[in-house]
Design a protein around this motif. Structure first.
Motif, PDB file in Angstrom:
ATOM      1  N   LEU A 172      36.219  35.173  37.919  1.00  0.00           N
ATOM      2  CA  LEU A 172      36.354  35.800  39.230  1.00  0.00           C
ATOM      3  C   LEU A 172      37.787  35.740  39.747  1.00  0.00           C
ATOM      4  CD1 LEU A 172      33.257  34.405  41.156  1.00  0.00           C
ATOM      5  CD2 LEU A 172      33.474  36.554  39.914  1.00  0.00           C
ATOM      6  N   ASP A 173      38.303  36.882  40.114  1.00  0.00           N
ATOM      7  CA  ASP A 173      39.604  37.009  40.759  1.00  0.00           C
ATOM      8  C   ASP A 173      39.318  37.155  42.248  1.00  0.00           C
ATOM      9  OD1 ASP A 173      41.916  38.187  41.987  1.00  0.00           O
ATOM     10  OD2 ASP A 173      42.576  38.892  40.024  1.00  0.00           O
ATOM     11  N   VAL A 174      39.755  36.193  43.050  1.00  0.00           N
ATOM     12  CA  VAL A 174      39.448  36.198  44.483  1.00  0.00           C
ATOM     13  C   VAL A 174      40.652  36.597  45.335  1.00  0.00           C
ATOM     14  CG1 VAL A 174      37.510  34.598  44.256  1.00  0.00           C
ATOM     15  CG2 VAL A 174      39.803  33.695  44.687  1.00  0.00           C
ATOM     16  N   ARG A 175      41.608  37.279  44.714  1.00  0.00           N
ATOM     17  CA  ARG A 175      42.777  37.752  45.454  1.00  0.00           C
ATOM     18  C   ARG A 175      42.427  39.027  46.228  1.00  0.00           C
ATOM     19  NH1 ARG A 175      47.016  38.838  41.128  1.00  0.00           N
ATOM     20  NH2 ARG A 175      45.173  39.709  40.139  1.00  0.00           N
ATOM     21  N   SER A 176      43.380  39.535  46.961  1.00  0.00           N
ATOM     22  CA  SER A 176      43.163  40.761  47.731  1.00  0.00           C
ATOM     23  C   SER A 176      43.026  41.959  46.792  1.00  0.00           C
ATOM     24  CB  SER A 176      44.337  40.995  48.685  1.00  0.00           C
ATOM     25  OG  SER A 176      45.491  41.376  47.938  1.00  0.00           O
ATOM     26  N   GLU A 177      42.554  43.062  47.330  1.00  0.00           N
ATOM     27  CA  GLU A 177      42.395  44.296  46.559  1.00  0.00           C
ATOM     28  C   GLU A 177      43.735  44.761  45.990  1.00  0.00           C
ATOM     29  OE1 GLU A 177      40.556  47.427  44.698  1.00  0.00           O
ATOM     30  OE2 GLU A 177      39.510  45.869  45.805  1.00  0.00           O
ATOM     31  N   ALA A 178      44.798  44.671  46.786  1.00  0.00           N
ATOM     32  CA  ALA A 178      46.128  45.095  46.319  1.00  0.00           C
ATOM     33  C   ALA A 178      46.607  44.221  45.164  1.00  0.00           C
ATOM     34  CB  ALA A 178      47.129  45.054  47.466  1.00  0.00           C
ATOM     35  N   GLU A 179      46.400  42.915  45.264  1.00  0.00           N
ATOM     36  CA  GLU A 179      46.791  42.012  44.176  1.00  0.00           C
ATOM     37  C   GLU A 179      45.990  42.336  42.914  1.00  0.00           C
ATOM     38  OE1 GLU A 179      47.895  37.754  46.074  1.00  0.00           O
ATOM     39  OE2 GLU A 179      45.943  38.554  46.682  1.00  0.00           O
ATOM     40  N   TRP A 180      44.709  42.577  43.073  1.00  0.00           N
ATOM     41  CA  TRP A 180      43.828  42.928  41.960  1.00  0.00           C
ATOM     42  C   TRP A 180      44.333  44.174  41.242  1.00  0.00           C
ATOM     43  CZ3 TRP A 180      39.827  41.724  38.851  1.00  0.00           C
ATOM     44  CH2 TRP A 180      39.074  42.747  38.290  1.00  0.00           C
ATOM     45  N   ARG A 181      44.681  45.208  42.010  1.00  0.00           N
ATOM     46  CA  ARG A 181      45.143  46.468  41.432  1.00  0.00           C
ATOM     47  C   ARG A 181      46.469  46.317  40.693  1.00  0.00           C
ATOM     48  NH1 ARG A 181      43.439  48.732  46.407  1.00  0.00           N
ATOM     49  NH2 ARG A 181      45.612  48.799  47.037  1.00  0.00           N
ATOM     50  N   ASN A 182      47.259  45.324  41.053  1.00  0.00           N
ATOM     51  CA  ASN A 182      48.544  45.086  40.381  1.00  0.00           C
ATOM     52  C   ASN A 182      48.394  44.358  39.055  1.00  0.00           C
ATOM     53  OD1 ASN A 182      50.278  46.409  42.138  1.00  0.00           O
ATOM     54  ND2 ASN A 182      50.411  44.636  43.494  1.00  0.00           N
ATOM     55  N   GLY A 183      47.183  44.013  38.689  1.00  0.00           N
ATOM     56  CA  GLY A 183      46.924  43.363  37.409  1.00  0.00           C
ATOM     57  C   GLY A 183      46.070  42.123  37.563  1.00  0.00           C
ATOM     58  N   HIS A 184      45.110  41.980  36.661  1.00  0.00           N
ATOM     59  CA  HIS A 184      44.194  40.841  36.685  1.00  0.00           C
ATOM     60  C   HIS A 184      43.901  40.398  35.258  1.00  0.00           C
ATOM     61  CE1 HIS A 184      42.011  44.669  36.861  1.00  0.00           C
ATOM     62  NE2 HIS A 184      41.243  44.124  35.931  1.00  0.00           N
ATOM     63  N   LEU A 185      43.348  39.217  35.121  1.00  0.00           N
ATOM     64  CA  LEU A 185      43.029  38.685  33.807  1.00  0.00           C
ATOM     65  C   LEU A 185      41.973  39.558  33.128  1.00  0.00           C
ATOM     66  CD1 LEU A 185      44.536  36.276  35.095  1.00  0.00           C
ATOM     67  CD2 LEU A 185      42.935  34.794  33.921  1.00  0.00           C
ATOM     68  N   PRO A 186      42.075  39.719  31.808  1.00  0.00           N
ATOM     69  CA  PRO A 186      41.111  40.538  31.071  1.00  0.00           C
ATOM     70  C   PRO A 186      39.676  40.044  31.277  1.00  0.00           C
ATOM     71  CG  PRO A 186      42.965  39.944  29.675  1.00  0.00           C
ATOM     72  CD  PRO A 186      43.101  39.150  30.941  1.00  0.00           C
ATOM     73  N   GLY A 187      38.807  40.975  31.599  1.00  0.00           N
ATOM     74  CA  GLY A 187      37.393  40.647  31.774  1.00  0.00           C
ATOM     75  C   GLY A 187      37.031  40.095  33.136  1.00  0.00           C
ATOM     76  N   ARG A 199      36.327  39.838  37.180  1.00  0.00           N
ATOM     77  CA  ARG A 199      35.603  40.604  38.187  1.00  0.00           C
ATOM     78  C   ARG A 199      36.251  40.303  39.534  1.00  0.00           C
ATOM     79  NH1 ARG A 199      29.091  40.114  38.813  1.00  0.00           N
ATOM     80  NH2 ARG A 199      28.978  41.474  40.609  1.00  0.00           N
ATOM     81  N   HIS A 200      36.392  41.292  40.388  1.00  0.00           N
ATOM     82  CA  HIS A 200      37.045  41.087  41.680  1.00  0.00           C
ATOM     83  C   HIS A 200      36.025  40.795  42.777  1.00  0.00           C
ATOM     84  CE1 HIS A 200      39.066  42.477  45.469  1.00  0.00           C
ATOM     85  NE2 HIS A 200      39.879  41.549  45.008  1.00  0.00           N
ATOM     86  N   MET A 201      36.266  39.703  43.496  1.00  0.00           N
ATOM     87  CA  MET A 201      35.511  39.356  44.701  1.00  0.00           C
ATOM     88  C   MET A 201      36.489  38.660  45.635  1.00  0.00           C
ATOM     89  SD  MET A 201      31.812  37.907  43.612  1.00  0.00           S
ATOM     90  CE  MET A 201      30.644  38.953  42.797  1.00  0.00           C
ATOM     91  N   PHE A 202      36.884  39.323  46.687  1.00  0.00           N
ATOM     92  CA  PHE A 202      37.833  38.749  47.627  1.00  0.00           C
ATOM     93  C   PHE A 202      37.273  37.430  48.178  1.00  0.00           C
ATOM     94  CE2 PHE A 202      39.856  38.907  51.985  1.00  0.00           C
ATOM     95  CZ  PHE A 202      41.090  38.457  51.539  1.00  0.00           C
ATOM     96  N   ALA A 203      38.118  36.421  48.278  1.00  0.00           N
ATOM     97  CA  ALA A 203      37.681  35.075  48.664  1.00  0.00           C
ATOM     98  C   ALA A 203      36.900  35.060  49.974  1.00  0.00           C
ATOM     99  CB  ALA A 203      38.888  34.138  48.755  1.00  0.00           C
ATOM    100  N   ALA A 204      37.345  35.839  50.953  1.00  0.00           N
ATOM    101  CA  ALA A 204      36.683  35.845  52.259  1.00  0.00           C
ATOM    102  C   ALA A 204      35.278  36.431  52.196  1.00  0.00           C
ATOM    103  CB  ALA A 204      37.527  36.625  53.263  1.00  0.00           C
ATOM    104  N   GLU A 205      34.955  37.143  51.124  1.00  0.00           N
ATOM    105  CA  GLU A 205      33.644  37.783  50.998  1.00  0.00           C
ATOM    106  C   GLU A 205      32.758  37.109  49.953  1.00  0.00           C
ATOM    107  OE1 GLU A 205      34.969  41.701  50.044  1.00  0.00           O
ATOM    108  OE2 GLU A 205      35.671  42.086  52.082  1.00  0.00           O
ATOM    109  N   ILE A 206      33.212  35.992  49.401  1.00  0.00           N
ATOM    110  CA  ILE A 206      32.492  35.365  48.284  1.00  0.00           C
ATOM    111  C   ILE A 206      31.086  34.907  48.680  1.00  0.00           C
ATOM    112  CG2 ILE A 206      33.270  32.957  48.504  1.00  0.00           C
ATOM    113  CD1 ILE A 206      33.389  34.778  45.218  1.00  0.00           C
ATOM    114  N   ALA A 207      30.909  34.440  49.895  1.00  0.00           N
ATOM    115  CA  ALA A 207      29.582  33.976  50.313  1.00  0.00           C
ATOM    116  C   ALA A 207      28.579  35.121  50.305  1.00  0.00           C
ATOM    117  CB  ALA A 207      29.654  33.333  51.691  1.00  0.00           C
ATOM    118  N   ASP A 208      29.015  36.314  50.715  1.00  0.00           N
ATOM    119  CA  ASP A 208      28.127  37.475  50.721  1.00  0.00           C
ATOM    120  C   ASP A 208      27.934  38.050  49.325  1.00  0.00           C
ATOM    121  OD1 ASP A 208      27.878  37.288  53.484  1.00  0.00           O
ATOM    122  OD2 ASP A 208      29.583  38.616  53.831  1.00  0.00           O
TER     123      ASP A 208
END
Length: 107
Positions: A26-41, A43-52
């Motif tokens: 899980l990549d819990v960075r912002s959407e903009a950070e995610w779009r700039n590159g993330h680890l292979p495989g 999944r994006h879930m912003f930290a502030a929304e992880i509980a939901d």
């Protein structure tokens, strides 16, 4: 009740990914950070929304959480552990360590 969040190194994560181990990354960075590159495989879930978003995940599967500086990953991992996730780890050194090792990111 006190629980402990584990930490995993980039080398151990890389070995697990290369071996095809079943885990949730899980990549819990912002959407903009995610779009700039993330680890292979990952999944994006912003930290502030992880509980939901936690119901979308398997609480029995090992889960590795990372961000850009470890702070958000620690928070998100704690929230997952409080929701009953069995094996939650943060990535030691975050995405910065992955990039420093020369391993590529996905866009």
């Amino acid at each position: 009740e006190i629980s402990q969040i584990g930490m995993t190194s980039i080398a151990d994560l890389r070995s697990s990914l290369d071996a095809g181990d079943s885990l949730q990354l899980l990549d819990v960075r912002s959407e903009a950070e995610w779009r700039n590159g993330h680890l292979p495989g990952a999944r994006h879930m912003f930290a502030a929304e992880i509980a939901d978003s936690a119901p979308e995940l398997n609480p029995r599967k090992p889960t590795v959480v990372y961000c850009g500086s470890d702070f958000r990953a620690d928070l998100a991992a704690s929230l997952l552990a409080a929701k009953g996730f069995d094996k939650v780890f943060t990535l030691l050194g975050s995405v910065k360590a992955w990039k420093s090792a020369g391993w590529g990111l996905e866009n």
